[in-house]
Design an enzyme around this catalytic site. Structure first.
Site, short mmCIF file in Angstrom:
data_model
loop_
_atom_site.label_atom_id
_atom_site.label_comp_id
_atom_site.label_asym_id
_atom_site.label_seq_id
_atom_site.Cartn_x
_atom_site.Cartn_y
_atom_site.Cartn_z
N ASP A 85 -4.48 -5.81 -8.12
CA ASP A 85 -4.71 -5.28 -6.79
C ASP A 85 -5.09 -3.81 -6.99
O ASP A 85 -4.99 -3.28 -8.11
CB ASP A 85 -3.45 -5.42 -5.93
CG ASP A 85 -3.76 -5.47 -4.44
OD1 ASP A 85 -4.86 -5.04 -4.05
OD2 ASP A 85 -2.90 -5.92 -3.66
N HIS B 277 0.85 -1.20 0.00
CA HIS B 277 0.00 0.00 0.00
C HIS B 277 0.89 1.25 0.00
O HIS B 277 0.47 2.32 -0.40
CB HIS B 277 -0.91 0.04 1.23
CG HIS B 277 -1.93 -1.06 1.25
ND1 HIS B 277 -1.66 -2.32 1.72
CD2 HIS B 277 -3.22 -1.09 0.83
CE1 HIS B 277 -2.74 -3.07 1.60
NE2 HIS B 277 -3.70 -2.36 1.06
#
Length: 303
Positions: A223, A149
Site C-alpha cells: 500500500d 492513512h
C-alpha cells in the site's frame, strides 16, 4: 544520476492530461513504464470527464455479479485508453466492522461469499481488457476501527478467524488468476507475535502466508508507503528495504523515491538483499509489461 524508475502511479487529472503526460514519460524511458492508478469505482474517481460508477457496496447490493464484471471491463477500457495498466482494485476486504472508517462502502459487503463472487467477476472483466487487477488489502482490512492513512491498526483475533473470514476472498481471487495483490499496513498478532509490525514489512505475511502457504505467484505491491501506518514508524529508506526483504515486488509511493532507491541499492551492495531477490521481482515486472503488450506498443493514441 538517473534513477531509472520502473513505473508511476497517477492521481487526480484530466483525460488529455493523463494521456499526454503518460506518453511523455514513456518516451523518456528506455524500458516501457508500467503505469498504475486507483480506479476502485471507475476512472472518474481520479480523472475529470471520465466515468464514475457506484461504490463497490452498491454493486454488491444488487447481488448480480454480471454488474461487477461489466464494470471491471468498462473501467479497464478507460484505463488503457489513457495509458494506465494496473488498477489498484478490487477491494476484497469483508466489511464486518460497522465502525470501519476507511473501508466501509469500498467493500462489496459483509458476506464472504458475496465479496468473493463480486471480486472474481470484477477481476475477470478487468484482466480480459488487458489491465492488471489488484486485490487489497492483504491479509484483510475489513475489521479495523483505525484508518491506516493515519495510524497502524493491530488485529488481535486468532488465525481461525482469518481462515473463516478475511482470507477466503483472497484465496478465491488467486484461484481466479488475479495478477497482483496489495499488502496493507495492518499489524496482526495471528502472524506476527510482536505487536506493531505492519504487514507491508512482515516476511511472515508477504512471504510465509502469501507466497508459501497460499501459493500466490503474482505481483506483490505495498500500500502507499506515505501512509502513517508505516511512515510514522520507519525512515523512508528503511521501509523500502524491509518491504523487499518481506517479499514485496513493487514499493508504492515511498515518501522520497530517491532515498528509497538509494537505500535498496545500498542494501544489495552490502549483501543484505541478494541480486537474485531483486531479479525475481524484476522478472515478474518485465513479464507483466509483456503481458500488457508494452514491448510492442507503449503509447496511447491521444487523438
Amino acid at each position: 544520476v538517473a534513477k531509472k524508475l520502473g513505473g508511476f502511479i497517477f492521481s487526480i487529472g484530466d483525460v488529455y492530461e493523463y494521456a499526454v503526460q503518460i506518453n511523455k514519460l514513456q518516451r523518456l524511458s528506455k524500458i516501457p513504464l508500467m503505469i498504475a492508478a486507483d480506479f476502485e469505482y471507475g476512472a472518474g474517481m481520479r480523472i475529470r470527464r471520465s466515468t464514475t460508477f457506484p461504490r463497490a457496496m452498491a454493486v454488491g447490493a444488487t447481488r448480480n455479479s454480471d454488474y461487477a464484471y461489466e464494470m471491471g471491463k468498462a473501467v479497464a477500457r478507460e484505463a488503457r485508453a489513457v495509458g494506465v495498466h494496473q488498477n489498484y482494485a478490487p477491494v476484497v476486504d469483508v466489511n464486518n466492522n460497522p465502525k470501519n472508517p476507511v473501508i466501509n462502502t469500498r467493500s462489496f459487503g459483509d458476506d464472504v461469499k458475496l465479496v468473493s463472487e463480486m471480486a472474481r467477476a470484477f477481476i475477470q472483466g478487468t484482466q480480459e481488457e488487458g489491465v492488471i487487477a489488484t486485490v487489497k488489502h492483504f491479509p484483510g482490512h475489513g475489521d479495523t476501527e483505525i484508518d491506516t492513512h493515519l495510524k497502524l491498526p493491530v488485529l488481535t483475533f486468532p488465525r481461525e478467524r482469518f481462515n473463516a473470514l478475511e482470507l477466503p476472498p483472497f484465496k478465491d481471487a488467486f484461484e481466479a488468476g488475479v495478477l497482483s495483490v496489495m499488502v496493507g499496513h495492518i499489524s496482526t498478532l495471528a502472524f506476527d507475535t510482536l505487536s506493531g509490525i505492519p504487514a507491508t514489512v512482515s516476511p511472515n505475511i508477504s512471504t510465509s502466508l502469501l507466497k508459501e502457504e497460499l501459493g500466490f505467484k503474482g505481483l506483490v505491491v505495498t500500500d502507499a508507503m506515505t501512509m502513517r501506518g508505516v511512515s510514522s514508524k520507519y525512515h523512508p529508506g528503511e521501509s523500502a528495504v524491509l518491504a523487499i526483504k518481506a517479499g514485496t515486488d513493487l514499493i508504492l509511493m515511498p515518501p522520497d523515491a530517491d532515498i528509497a532507491v538509494d537505500a535498496v541499492v545500498a542494501a544489495v551492495r552490502r549483501g543484505e538483499i541478494t541480486e537474485e531477490r531483486i531479479n525475481e521481482s524484476v522478472m515478474k515486472l518485465l513479464r507483466l509489461k509483456q503481458w500488457l503488450g508494452l514491448d510492442e506498443d507503449r503509447y496511447v493514441d491521444v487523438e
